[in-house]
Design an enzyme around this catalytic site. Structure first.
Site, PDB file in Angstrom:
ATOM      1  N   PRO A  63      43.651  40.573  34.253  1.00  0.00           N
ATOM      2  CA  PRO A  63      44.618  39.475  34.240  1.00  0.00           C
ATOM      3  C   PRO A  63      44.898  39.035  35.677  1.00  0.00           C
ATOM      4  CG  PRO A  63      45.624  41.533  33.472  1.00  0.00           C
ATOM      5  CD  PRO A  63      44.206  41.828  33.777  1.00  0.00           C
ATOM      6  N   HIS A  64      44.893  37.737  35.891  1.00  0.00           N
ATOM      7  CA  HIS A  64      45.091  37.239  37.248  1.00  0.00           C
ATOM      8  C   HIS A  64      45.781  35.880  37.222  1.00  0.00           C
ATOM      9  CE1 HIS A  64      41.157  35.878  35.825  1.00  0.00           C
ATOM     10  NE2 HIS A  64      41.353  34.796  36.551  1.00  0.00           N
TER      11      HIS A  64
END
Length: 150
Positions: A63-64
């Site tokens: 996740p970014h």
């Protein structure tokens, strides 16, 4: 540029089971700093996750998100004791990352390096066998060639 060159703050943590949103909340809390708060980071992580799941397979997710207030990228590797569901994909290793909004090439370079590292089955297994967060961090920050030999 390598992961260790680009990351201002990399942390690791071993956690009990969580669902995807709880994992994103934990990541945002740990990534928050004086330049960028938890709420802004959580919104960015959720926005990116809404586009398409960041699960890569093999129990991995990255996740970014982007944050205008950040000066340098920040990241946390979270190992879950029980996998979380990322749109039908079980994830037990998540590397959450926040980068400054102006990072384009650097963001892609970090993602590419993480994907390459996590595609290595021996590296994934070493992370899963690591006894604690300090051992996770040592594995993560080890240069890629050395990590493959571990």
């Amino acid at each position: 540029m390598s992961l260790t060159d680009l990351m201002a703050a990399v942390r690791t943590e071993v956690r009990a089971a969580a669902d995807r949103d709880t994992l994103l909340q934990i990541a945002a809390e740990r990534l928050a700093c004086r330049q960028c708060g938890q709420a802004e980071l959580l919104a960015s992580l959720r926005e990116r996750e809404a586009l398409c799941s960041t699960a890569l397979g093999h129990g991995i997710a990255i996740p970014h998100g982007r944050a205008p207030g950040l000066e340098q990228p920040r990241g946390i590797l979270i190992r879950l004791q029980t996998p979380a569901d990322f749109n039908g994909e079980p994830v037990d290793l998540a590397f959450a990352m926040a980068v400054p909004s102006h990072y384009t090439h650097e963001h892609l370079a970090l993602l590419a390096e993480l994907v390459e590292r996590f595609n290595d089955e021996a590296f994934r297994q070493a992370l899963r066998r690591a006894p604690d967060a300090d051992a996770l961090l040592a594995l993560l920050l080890r240069p890629h060639a050395q990590a493959q030999a571990a």
